[in-house]
Enzyme design. Structure first.
Site, PDB file in Angstrom:
ATOM      1  N   GLU A  96       0.832  -1.198   0.000  1.00 19.67           N
ATOM      2  CA  GLU A  96       0.000   0.000   0.000  1.00 19.67           C
ATOM      3  C   GLU A  96       0.872   1.254   0.000  1.00 19.67           C
ATOM      4  OE1 GLU A  96      -2.555   1.446  -0.572  1.00 19.67           O
ATOM      5  OE2 GLU A  96      -4.349   0.646   0.338  1.00 19.67           O
ATOM      6  N   ASP A  97       0.313   2.341  -0.510  1.00 27.40           N
ATOM      7  CA  ASP A  97       1.024   3.614  -0.467  1.00 27.40           C
ATOM      8  C   ASP A  97       0.878   4.274   0.907  1.00 27.40           C
ATOM      9  OD1 ASP A  97      -1.698   3.996  -0.895  1.00 27.40           O
ATOM     10  OD2 ASP A  97      -1.449   5.453  -2.517  1.00 27.40           O
ATOM     11  N   PHE A 149      -2.032  15.910   4.284  1.00 23.81           N
ATOM     12  CA  PHE A 149      -2.305  15.329   2.976  1.00 23.81           C
ATOM     13  C   PHE A 149      -1.039  15.411   2.137  1.00 23.81           C
ATOM     14  CE2 PHE A 149      -3.876  14.569  -1.200  1.00 23.81           C
ATOM     15  CZ  PHE A 149      -4.845  13.595  -0.981  1.00 23.81           C
TER      16      PHE A 149
HETATM   17  P1  IMP Z   1      -8.146   4.779   3.736  1.00 25.78           P
HETATM   18  O1  IMP Z   1      -9.122   3.789   3.190  1.00 25.78           O
HETATM   19  O2  IMP Z   1      -8.849   5.960   4.369  1.00 25.78           O
HETATM   20  O3  IMP Z   1      -7.121   4.177   4.659  1.00 25.78           O
HETATM   21  O4  IMP Z   1      -7.452   5.445   2.508  1.00 25.78           O
HETATM   22  C1  IMP Z   1      -6.397   4.899   1.888  1.00 25.78           C
HETATM   23  C2  IMP Z   1      -6.199   5.490   0.517  1.00 25.78           C
HETATM   24  O5  IMP Z   1      -6.540   6.873   0.460  1.00 25.78           O
HETATM   25  C3  IMP Z   1      -4.762   5.407   0.138  1.00 25.78           C
HETATM   26  O6  IMP Z   1      -4.446   4.177  -0.456  1.00 25.78           O
HETATM   27  C4  IMP Z   1      -4.597   6.601  -0.786  1.00 25.78           C
HETATM   28  O7  IMP Z   1      -4.921   6.240  -2.098  1.00 25.78           O
HETATM   29  C5  IMP Z   1      -5.604   7.607  -0.280  1.00 25.78           C
HETATM   30  N1  IMP Z   1      -4.945   8.623   0.604  1.00 25.78           N
HETATM   31  C6  IMP Z   1      -5.051   8.717   1.948  1.00 25.78           C
HETATM   32  N2  IMP Z   1      -4.328   9.734   2.438  1.00 25.78           N
HETATM   33  C7  IMP Z   1      -3.713  10.289   1.374  1.00 25.78           C
HETATM   34  C8  IMP Z   1      -2.772  11.378   1.245  1.00 25.78           C
HETATM   35  O8  IMP Z   1      -2.341  12.049   2.189  1.00 25.78           O
HETATM   36  N3  IMP Z   1      -2.355  11.649  -0.029  1.00 25.78           N
HETATM   37  C9  IMP Z   1      -2.784  10.925  -1.108  1.00 25.78           C
HETATM   38  N4  IMP Z   1      -3.646   9.898  -1.024  1.00 25.78           N
HETATM   39  C10 IMP Z   1      -4.106   9.582   0.208  1.00 25.78           C
HETATM   40 MG    MG Z   2      -4.157   3.729  -2.438  1.00 18.96          MG
END
Ligand code: IMP
Ligand code: MG
Length: 171
Positions: A96-97, A149
């Site tokens: 994951e990123d 972000f």
């Molecule tokens: P989650 O489901 O809320 O954990 O979101 C995860 C996904 O949201 C990541 O895989 C990213 O694609 C996106 N995301 C969350 N935070 C950021 C950020 O700070 N920058 C860019 N993408 C983000």
């Molecule tokens: Mg992602």
């Protein structure tokens, strides 16, 4: 283009990715690992991690999305799936990123877990622990960050800035 404040420069990312790659290798050794890269954000991280990985590795991709702009919707959609034959009986590492609310990771872990892998672990480049809404954690993490972000090194804001070689915050 907006001004971006650097958070992690290219050399820092490189060093950390190398460490993570060695850590994975020392854990999995001679066993085959199926790496599942989540598109699009984790693609830069996955390429660098795998180039440095010395063990036997396969590479699969999947795509799940939850984000519109800067806000998570909490609802996850699978846009590209994996066939079960690539996962069943294998050691799987999901790449994951970034983990934010944790909703995506929970969804992905259940999705992969449902295909009967030998094991499943998660590696993320970045983790925003303070933002977690569901009880899930990555097994390996590059950097923990505050509630910011971030963009660059694969991460986007409305599909922009992925190609930055560093990770930064839009000012
Ligand atoms: P989650 O489901 O809320 O954990 O979101 C995860 C996904 O949201 C990541 O895989 C990213 O694609 C996106 N995301 C969350 N935070 C950021 C950020 O700070 N920058 C860019 N993408 C983000
Ligand atoms: Mg992602």
């Amino acid at each position: 283009m907006k001004k971006i404040k650097k958070l992690f420069k290219e050399s820092e990312i490189n060093k950390r990715v190398k460490e993570l790659s060695n850590e994975l290798y020392s854990e999995y050794g001679s066993e085959k690992v199926v790496f599942v890269c989540t598109l699009k954000g984790a693609v830069f991280f996955a390429c660098d991690l795998l180039k440095k990985y010395k063990g036997e590795a396969r590479l699969e991709f999947l795509r799940a999305s939850s984000y519109k702009g800067k806000k998570s919707t909490g609802k996850i959609e699978l846009n590209l799936s994996i066939s079960k034959e690539n996962i069943e009986g294998e050691h799987v590492i999901i790449i994951e990123d970034i983990v934010d609310t944790g909703n995506t990771l929970k969804f992905l872990k259940e999705y992969i877990g449902g295909m009967n892998p030998k094991s499943v672990k998660i590696i993320t480049l970045l983790d925003k622990k303070a933002r977690r809404e569901v009880d899930i954690d990555a097994d390996y993490c590059g950097f923990e960050i505050d509630d910011l972000f971030v963009v660059g090194y694969g991460l986007d804001y409305d599909q922009k800035y992925r190609n930055l070689p560093y990770i930064g915050v839009i000012e």
